[in-house]
Structures are given as C-alpha cells and as structure tokens.
Design a protein around this motif. Structure first.
Motif, PDB file in Angstrom:
ATOM      1  N   PHE A   1       4.819   5.943  -4.959  1.00 58.80           N
ATOM      2  CA  PHE A   1       4.360   5.314  -3.719  1.00 58.80           C
ATOM      3  C   PHE A   1       4.835   6.117  -2.510  1.00 58.80           C
ATOM      4  O   PHE A   1       4.061   6.407  -1.592  1.00 58.80           O
ATOM      5  N   ARG A   2       6.102   6.485  -2.504  1.00 57.14           N
ATOM      6  CA  ARG A   2       6.666   7.235  -1.382  1.00 57.14           C
ATOM      7  C   ARG A   2       6.018   8.612  -1.246  1.00 57.14           C
ATOM      8  O   ARG A   2       5.627   9.021  -0.152  1.00 57.14           O
ATOM      9  N   SER A   3       5.888   9.318  -2.367  1.00 58.89           N
ATOM     10  CA  SER A   3       5.348  10.671  -2.334  1.00 58.89           C
ATOM     11  C   SER A   3       3.891  10.697  -1.886  1.00 58.89           C
ATOM     12  O   SER A   3       3.509  11.464  -0.999  1.00 58.89           O
ATOM     13  N   LEU A   4       3.060   9.846  -2.488  1.00 58.20           N
ATOM     14  CA  LEU A   4       1.639   9.829  -2.144  1.00 58.20           C
ATOM     15  C   LEU A   4       1.448   9.309  -0.724  1.00 58.20           C
ATOM     16  O   LEU A   4       0.592   9.817   0.014  1.00 58.20           O
ATOM     17  N   GLY A   5       2.238   8.305  -0.310  1.00 59.73           N
ATOM     18  CA  GLY A   5       2.138   7.793   1.055  1.00 59.73           C
ATOM     19  C   GLY A   5       2.424   8.863   2.084  1.00 59.73           C
ATOM     20  O   GLY A   5       1.757   8.950   3.132  1.00 59.73           O
ATOM     21  N   LYS A   6       3.396   9.724   1.818  1.00 62.93           N
ATOM     22  CA  LYS A   6       3.703  10.813   2.744  1.00 62.93           C
ATOM     23  C   LYS A   6       2.590  11.862   2.763  1.00 62.93           C
ATOM     24  O   LYS A   6       2.257  12.412   3.817  1.00 62.93           O
ATOM     25  N   GLN A   7       2.020  12.134   1.599  1.00 62.55           N
ATOM     26  CA  GLN A   7       0.969  13.154   1.522  1.00 62.55           C
ATOM     27  C   GLN A   7      -0.259  12.785   2.348  1.00 62.55           C
ATOM     28  O   GLN A   7      -0.912  13.654   2.915  1.00 62.55           O
ATOM     29  N   ILE A   8      -0.584  11.493   2.417  1.00 65.99           N
ATOM     30  CA  ILE A   8      -1.810  11.096   3.131  1.00 65.99           C
ATOM     31  C   ILE A   8      -1.530  10.646   4.561  1.00 65.99           C
ATOM     32  O   ILE A   8      -2.468  10.306   5.286  1.00 65.99           O
ATOM     33  N   GLY A   9      -0.260  10.632   4.989  1.00 67.52           N
ATOM     34  CA  GLY A   9       0.048  10.265   6.376  1.00 67.52           C
ATOM     35  C   GLY A   9       0.235   8.783   6.591  1.00 67.52           C
ATOM     36  O   GLY A   9       0.177   8.324   7.735  1.00 67.52           O
TER      37      GLY A   9
ATOM     38  N   TRP B   1       2.488  -3.773   4.795  1.00 70.69           N
ATOM     39  CA  TRP B   1       2.916  -2.488   5.341  1.00 70.69           C
ATOM     40  C   TRP B   1       2.837  -2.611   6.865  1.00 70.69           C
ATOM     41  O   TRP B   1       1.775  -2.438   7.463  1.00 70.69           O
ATOM     42  N   ILE B   2       3.949  -2.973   7.487  1.00 69.75           N
ATOM     43  CA  ILE B   2       3.981  -3.143   8.944  1.00 69.75           C
ATOM     44  C   ILE B   2       3.993  -1.763   9.590  1.00 69.75           C
ATOM     45  O   ILE B   2       4.876  -0.947   9.323  1.00 69.75           O
TER      46      ILE B   2
ATOM     47  N   PRO C   1       8.851   9.813   8.527  1.00 70.92           N
ATOM     48  CA  PRO C   1       8.631  11.261   8.510  1.00 70.92           C
ATOM     49  C   PRO C   1       8.780  11.805   7.098  1.00 70.92           C
ATOM     50  O   PRO C   1       9.059  11.055   6.150  1.00 70.92           O
ATOM     51  N   ARG C   2       8.642  13.113   6.943  1.00 71.35           N
ATOM     52  CA  ARG C   2       8.828  13.727   5.631  1.00 71.35           C
ATOM     53  C   ARG C   2      10.266  13.548   5.149  1.00 71.35           C
ATOM     54  O   ARG C   2      10.519  13.377   3.966  1.00 71.35           O
ATOM     55  N   ASN C   3      11.207  13.629   6.097  1.00 74.05           N
ATOM     56  CA  ASN C   3      12.621  13.446   5.780  1.00 74.05           C
ATOM     57  C   ASN C   3      13.223  12.473   6.783  1.00 74.05           C
ATOM     58  O   ASN C   3      12.870  12.488   7.956  1.00 74.05           O
ATOM     59  N   GLY C   4      14.136  11.649   6.339  1.00 68.52           N
ATOM     60  CA  GLY C   4      14.771  10.689   7.238  1.00 68.52           C
ATOM     61  C   GLY C   4      14.285   9.277   7.008  1.00 68.52           C
ATOM     62  O   GLY C   4      13.484   9.007   6.102  1.00 68.52           O
ATOM     63  N   PRO C   5      14.733   8.342   7.849  1.00 72.77           N
ATOM     64  CA  PRO C   5      14.332   6.923   7.719  1.00 72.77           C
ATOM     65  C   PRO C   5      12.820   6.767   7.814  1.00 72.77           C
ATOM     66  O   PRO C   5      12.207   7.210   8.796  1.00 72.77           O
ATOM     67  N   MET C   6      12.229   6.114   6.831  1.00 75.38           N
ATOM     68  CA  MET C   6      10.770   6.056   6.723  1.00 75.38           C
ATOM     69  C   MET C   6      10.186   4.798   7.361  1.00 75.38           C
ATOM     70  O   MET C   6      10.839   3.773   7.446  1.00 75.38           O
ATOM     71  N   ARG C   7       8.940   4.920   7.790  1.00 80.59           N
ATOM     72  CA  ARG C   7       8.200   3.795   8.348  1.00 80.59           C
ATOM     73  C   ARG C   7       6.712   4.029   8.083  1.00 80.59           C
ATOM     74  O   ARG C   7       6.279   5.143   7.777  1.00 80.59           O
ATOM     75  N   PHE C   8       5.933   2.980   8.220  1.00 78.45           N
ATOM     76  CA  PHE C   8       4.492   3.066   8.004  1.00 78.45           C
ATOM     77  C   PHE C   8       3.778   3.403   9.300  1.00 78.45           C
ATOM     78  O   PHE C   8       4.148   2.920  10.378  1.00 78.45           O
ATOM     79  N   THR C   9       2.726   4.236   9.187  1.00 81.17           N
ATOM     80  CA  THR C   9       1.868   4.538  10.320  1.00 81.17           C
ATOM     81  C   THR C   9       0.470   4.843   9.792  1.00 81.17           C
ATOM     82  O   THR C   9       0.213   4.738   8.586  1.00 81.17           O
ATOM     83  N   LEU C  10      -0.439   5.215  10.679  1.00 75.39           N
ATOM     84  CA  LEU C  10      -1.780   5.638  10.280  1.00 75.39           C
ATOM     85  C   LEU C  10      -2.098   6.949  10.978  1.00 75.39           C
ATOM     86  O   LEU C  10      -2.142   7.007  12.205  1.00 75.39           O
TER      87      LEU C  10
ATOM     88  N   CYS D   1      -9.250   6.594  -2.072  1.00 78.49           N
ATOM     89  CA  CYS D   1      -8.722   6.528  -3.434  1.00 78.49           C
ATOM     90  C   CYS D   1      -7.199   6.456  -3.425  1.00 78.49           C
ATOM     91  O   CYS D   1      -6.593   5.688  -4.185  1.00 78.49           O
ATOM     92  N   CYS D   2      -6.567   7.251  -2.557  1.00 80.37           N
ATOM     93  CA  CYS D   2      -5.101   7.238  -2.488  1.00 80.37           C
ATOM     94  C   CYS D   2      -4.588   5.912  -1.944  1.00 80.37           C
ATOM     95  O   CYS D   2      -3.605   5.359  -2.458  1.00 80.37           O
ATOM     96  N   LEU D   3      -5.237   5.392  -0.909  1.00 78.75           N
ATOM     97  CA  LEU D   3      -4.844   4.078  -0.392  1.00 78.75           C
ATOM     98  C   LEU D   3      -4.992   3.006  -1.470  1.00 78.75           C
ATOM     99  O   LEU D   3      -4.155   2.103  -1.576  1.00 78.75           O
ATOM    100  N   HIS D   4      -6.043   3.126  -2.272  1.00 80.29           N
ATOM    101  CA  HIS D   4      -6.254   2.126  -3.317  1.00 80.29           C
ATOM    102  C   HIS D   4      -5.198   2.232  -4.414  1.00 80.29           C
ATOM    103  O   HIS D   4      -4.788   1.203  -4.972  1.00 80.29           O
ATOM    104  N   VAL D   5      -4.763   3.440  -4.737  1.00 77.80           N
ATOM    105  CA  VAL D   5      -3.681   3.592  -5.712  1.00 77.80           C
ATOM    106  C   VAL D   5      -2.446   2.840  -5.222  1.00 77.80           C
ATOM    107  O   VAL D   5      -1.833   2.065  -5.963  1.00 77.80           O
ATOM    108  N   LEU D   6      -2.081   3.041  -3.948  1.00 74.91           N
ATOM    109  CA  LEU D   6      -0.904   2.388  -3.386  1.00 74.91           C
ATOM    110  C   LEU D   6      -1.099   0.875  -3.320  1.00 74.91           C
ATOM    111  O   LEU D   6      -0.184   0.105  -3.616  1.00 74.91           O
ATOM    112  N   ARG D   7      -2.290   0.461  -2.935  1.00 77.92           N
ATOM    113  CA  ARG D   7      -2.606  -0.971  -2.876  1.00 77.92           C
ATOM    114  C   ARG D   7      -2.526  -1.595  -4.269  1.00 77.92           C
ATOM    115  O   ARG D   7      -1.967  -2.691  -4.439  1.00 77.92           O
ATOM    116  N   SER D   8      -3.058  -0.917  -5.266  1.00 78.64           N
ATOM    117  CA  SER D   8      -3.077  -1.467  -6.613  1.00 78.64           C
ATOM    118  C   SER D   8      -1.666  -1.617  -7.176  1.00 78.64           C
ATOM    119  O   SER D   8      -1.355  -2.599  -7.862  1.00 78.64           O
ATOM    120  N   LEU D   9      -0.790  -0.654  -6.881  1.00 77.43           N
ATOM    121  CA  LEU D   9       0.608  -0.771  -7.299  1.00 77.43           C
ATOM    122  C   LEU D   9       1.234  -2.040  -6.722  1.00 77.43           C
ATOM    123  O   LEU D   9       1.957  -2.763  -7.420  1.00 77.43           O
TER     124      LEU D   9
END
Length: 523
Positions: free
Chosen positions: A414-422, A353-354, A426-435, A320-328
């Motif tokens: 997008f940033r907040s929910l993306g961090k919550q689900i991993g 999302w590389i 990182p939580r702080n600092g330059p951000m990047r996508f991972t799984l 559901c969270c991934l779909h929220v981000l995808r839908s945005l």
C-alpha cells in the motif's frame, strides 16, 4: 471464518500457492514489486485473451457464465517474443545478451531488410530502423531487465504480451549454442513482473458483471448512496466491454500490419516460436464484488470518453492502482468485521484517506490528521492479515514459515504503490495523503460521466464514497470516525480550496459567481 464458497472461481486453497497470509486475505495475488503499468497491462491481457470456459470453447472479453465456476479458469495470452527481440534487444541489459540472441537478432534484421522495396541498401536499413524506433517507443517497463522481460505500453491489442523470462545462467551452464536450443530456456508463468495483480482486477470485474445477482447489487448501491451508479447499472457491463474493445482496437490495425512483417521474418529458419500455452487464473474473494461494482462504473466512464488511446491508458493505469489500494482496504474492513462503519462514516468501505494539498506539511492540524489517517490505514492492513477471519490452509502453516513476509504484500505494498502514483507523500519522512495533478484528472474522468456536470460538493462526496478520499469539511468530519486515535479537529470550510484550484488548472471547473462551482467532464 470465511467458508469454502467465498472465492471466485470457487477453487480450494493450496499450500504451494496460498501459503502467504496476504494471499489468503486479499486474493491470488497483489504483489509489492508489480509496477503500475503492469497492473494495467496484465488486466488488459486477461481481457483480450481467449478464455477456456468448458472443453474447447474459448471466448475473449467478459464472456457470460451460467453459474459460479467451480474449477480453475484459464486464458491463452500471446508472448510476442519476436516483437520484443526486434524492439528491445539493442537497449537491453548487456550481460543477458546470449550469443544465440545476438545471432538471431542480426538475422531478423537482415530478413526484414530483404522485404523492403528500395533500390539502395541504406534505404532498406533506414526503413527497418524507423520501424524499430516505432515499436521501441512503446516501451513501458525496461529498467535493468533483459529484453524478453520488457513490457510494452498496452495501447493496442498487438502490444499485449505475457511475462517471458530468460534463464541466462542456466543457458550458459548448459553451453547452449543454437537458437533452437535456446528457446527451451524461455519460460512463462513465473509471475515475477506480471504478478497476478491484473488478474485480480479482471476476475473481480468478471465476477461482478457476469455472476452477481442484479437485485442484490442494485439494492446495495441504493442503500449506500450510489444512486448515480444504480440507475445506470444495466448498461455498465456493455459499456465496459465495448469501451475496452474500442481502446484495444483504436490503433491496432496499423501496428498489427507493421508488426506482421516482423513476425514473418521471425518465421524464417530458425523459427522464433510463439510460447503458446494456457495460463491459469488465480482467485479473488467473492465479497470484493462491492468495490468491483465501483471499478466497473469508473471504467465505463473512462472508456466511453473521446480521449486518445495513450491518454486513456495513462488514466486507466492510475485507476487500476487506486483500485488495488481500495480493494486492500475494503477487504481488510471485512476481515476485521467492522459492521458499524456504514452509518458512522457514510462510506461503505469503512476506512478513510484524509487528504491535504500536495505542498501542505505536518505543521497544520489537517496535515497531522492526514498523517494519522495514513498510519491508521497501514494499521488496518496490518491487523487484517493477522485476523482470525483469514482462511487457514488444510494443513496449518505458522506465519513465520510461510513463503514471504505477508506485510510485504499488505501495508508495505500500500505504501509503495501509493507513493508511486502520488497518493502518498513525501518519498521519505512522515507520510500523508494527497492528490497529484494526474490523480485529480483520473478522479474527474472516472467519477463523472462524459459530458456530465456536477456540483463541486457532489464531486467531493463521490470522491469519498468511491475511494474513501476525504477532502471537504463534511467528508473529513465523517472520516474522523475511522481514526480511533482521539484526534480532534474542526474542519474548516476552505479545506478543499486547493482541490478547487487544481480542478481549475486542469480545465475541469466551471466557476459560478453566485453558486457552488461545477465540475465537468467534457472529454
């Protein structure tokens, strides 16, 4: 501009509910402060509750619709006020424990103990304490909230409940002294916690499964390389409805039988009344049927699996969270009219999302590109909210005068929910996508049907074409088109090795010595 027929249900915009540009851009509504669990809980509440279709006709699940509804739709959710008092009052926020709540809780416990068939009072107290521990163990969201605003883990239909708020300050000011008088200070419909995000997911699903033209949908699936969905689409709606009903019923009977004792005690004078009233649905952009079709197929896979209900709930929460981000992101690309994305990116969403390994830093070229991809996604959302394609209210309201900052429910959400689900580190600092390992499991169970095996490279393409998550060299090469930052990178053939290792640790990978490994959903 979007025309007046672009919403489901087909209702007009109003100044009171749609003043924020993020709402007009993405639907009513995605909200930054809604928790991951409450996206799922609200979605399942919408599914399980009876819906008013016409007159007094009500139906739960995903009822058929003869045509596009042109009026506000309603549903009838349960409040479970007595069950929340019984389960959560002892651990709730002290300063919101009104004296009338204390007295009613004590009487509730006393009435329950009187129903226990035991010779000694100690045995009666122990039995009620065990029952209380059972239900309080299903707490999903508590934090610093009062007991009425806690949420259960939505593992059963009996545990689904609407948002209930307690107006403590007002009750104290009015010098409320009885439970009967206190009940007027419990309210519903504020949407502070159940903030309509789950409604958006449900409305998207309802629209794509019960209103969309099948021929148009199947053609879109075929044209955009979703052949694995197109050939099975005729069964998707049936599988989703049966699967969600099965999930909600799996442990419902024993919980409901035990909970009925609590509700019987709640019926003793003074009665803890059920807050029975209808709740109006919001609306979603009708164009969101594209990502909703992907969501429906993914849900059908998860709910068709043989996992235990609590594990299904955890996986569905991630989805559901991934779909929220995808839908945005899907809607942002539509608003900005990026019509050339299909062939260039090989992904109908038009964004990317590389993704890199969780431990990978910014020291590598791929880490830098992932960071650029995260920045490009936020820029996409920022621009979309300000696009001329966002529908205007009948009376124009400048951005600075709208209710709330639209970016709070755009790129900041997008940033907040993306961090919550991993998904974002990182939580702080330059951000990047991972799984995270949890998201890897969710991806397998959502993108591979139960009992199915696919080649690793096929799995990588499904991951990209469903979510825009680019991991392999071929997917990253296609995704680079979306950056527009002059980034140059020659993806290496081993850039997906970390995901292969993660799948192996999760028991999802079948290594083959002389061929591409297979990814399996045996659950």
């Amino acid at each position: 501009m979007m025309d007046s027929n672009s919403r489901f249900p087909d209702i007009g915009l109003t100044k009171s509910t749609d003043s924020n540009r993020a709402v007009r851009a993405f639907g009513r509504r995605f909200y930054r402060d809604q928790t991951p669990l409450e996206y799922l809980a609200e979605f399942l509440l919408c599914f399980s509750s009876e819906k008013t279709l016409s007159g007094d006709v009500k139906a739960s699940g995903l009822p058929l619709l003869d045509a596009l509804p042109r009026q506000t739709l309603e549903y009838w959710p349960e409040s479970r006020l007595a069950l929340k008092l019984f389960s959560f009052f002892p651990s709730s926020k002290l300063e919101t424990r009104h004296p009338t709540h204390v007295e009613r809780f004590k009487q509730l416990i006393s009435d329950l103990e009187a129903t226990v068939d035991a010779e000694h009072d100690d045995d009666k107290r122990k039995a009620v304490a065990v029952l209380q521990q059972l239900f309080s163990g299903f707490v999903g969201v508590a934090g610093q909230r009062t007991w009425a605003t806690h949420s259960f883990i939505p593992a059963s239909r009996f545990l689904l409940s609407r948002e209930v708020d307690w107006r403590h300050t007002q009750a104290v000011k009015e010098k409320v002294q009885t439970w009967g008088a206190a009940q007027a200070f419990f309210t519903t419909g504020s949407h502070n916690f159940m903030a309509r995000g789950g409604e958006v997911l449900f409305l998207q699903l309802w629209h794509v499964l019960r209103v969309m033209e099948i021929d148009k949908l199947e053609k879109w699936l075929q044209d955009n390389n979703y052949h694995h969905i197109a050939h099975a689409w005729s069964k998707v709606g049936e599988r989703v409805e049966a699967g969600l009903n099965g999930l909600m019923a799996a442990i419902d009977d024993p919980l409901a039988r035990l909970g009925n004792a609590v509700e019987w005690a709640a019926g003793q004078d003074p009665t803890i009344q059920e807050l029975a009233s209808s709740q109006s649905f919001g609306w979603v952009p009708r164009a969101s049927w594209q990502e909703a079709a992907l969501f429906a197929w993914e849900l059908s896979n998860i709910t068709s699996s043989q996992q235990d209900p609590l594990r299904q709930v955890r996986v569905m929460q991630d989805l559901c969270c991934l779909h929220v981000l995808r839908s945005l992101c899907f809607q942002s690309v539509r608003l900005l009219r990026e019509d050339v994305y299909d062939q260039a990116t090989k992904f109908a969403g038009g964004y990317a999302w590389i993704t890199v390994a969780p431990q990978a830093g910014l020291g590598t070229d791929l880490g830098k590109v992932s960071h650029a991809s995260q920045g490009a996604t936020e820029e996409l959302l920022f621009k979309a909210i300000r696009s001329e394609a966002v529908p205007e209210l009948s009376s124009t309201v400048p951005i600075e005068e709208t209710k709330g900052n639209p970016d709070d429910h755009g790129f900041k959400l997008f940033r907040s929910l993306g961090k919550q689900i991993g998904l974002i580190v990182p939580r702080n600092g330059p951000m990047r996508f991972t799984l995270s390992s949890s998201l890897v499991e969710t991806a397998v169970l959502a993108l591979i049907s139960p009992g199915e095996r696919v080649r690793f490279d096929v799995f990588l393409w499904r991951l990209y074409r469903h979510f825009g998550i680019a991991v392999g060299a071929s997917q990253i090469e296609a995704a680079l088109v979306t950056l527009n930052h002059g980034v140059r990178l020659s993806p290496q053939s081993d850039c997906a090795a970390w995901l292969e290792d993660e799948l192996k640790r999760g028991g999802f990978l079948i290594p083959l010595s002389d061929a591409t490994p297979l990814v399996e959903n045996s659950k």
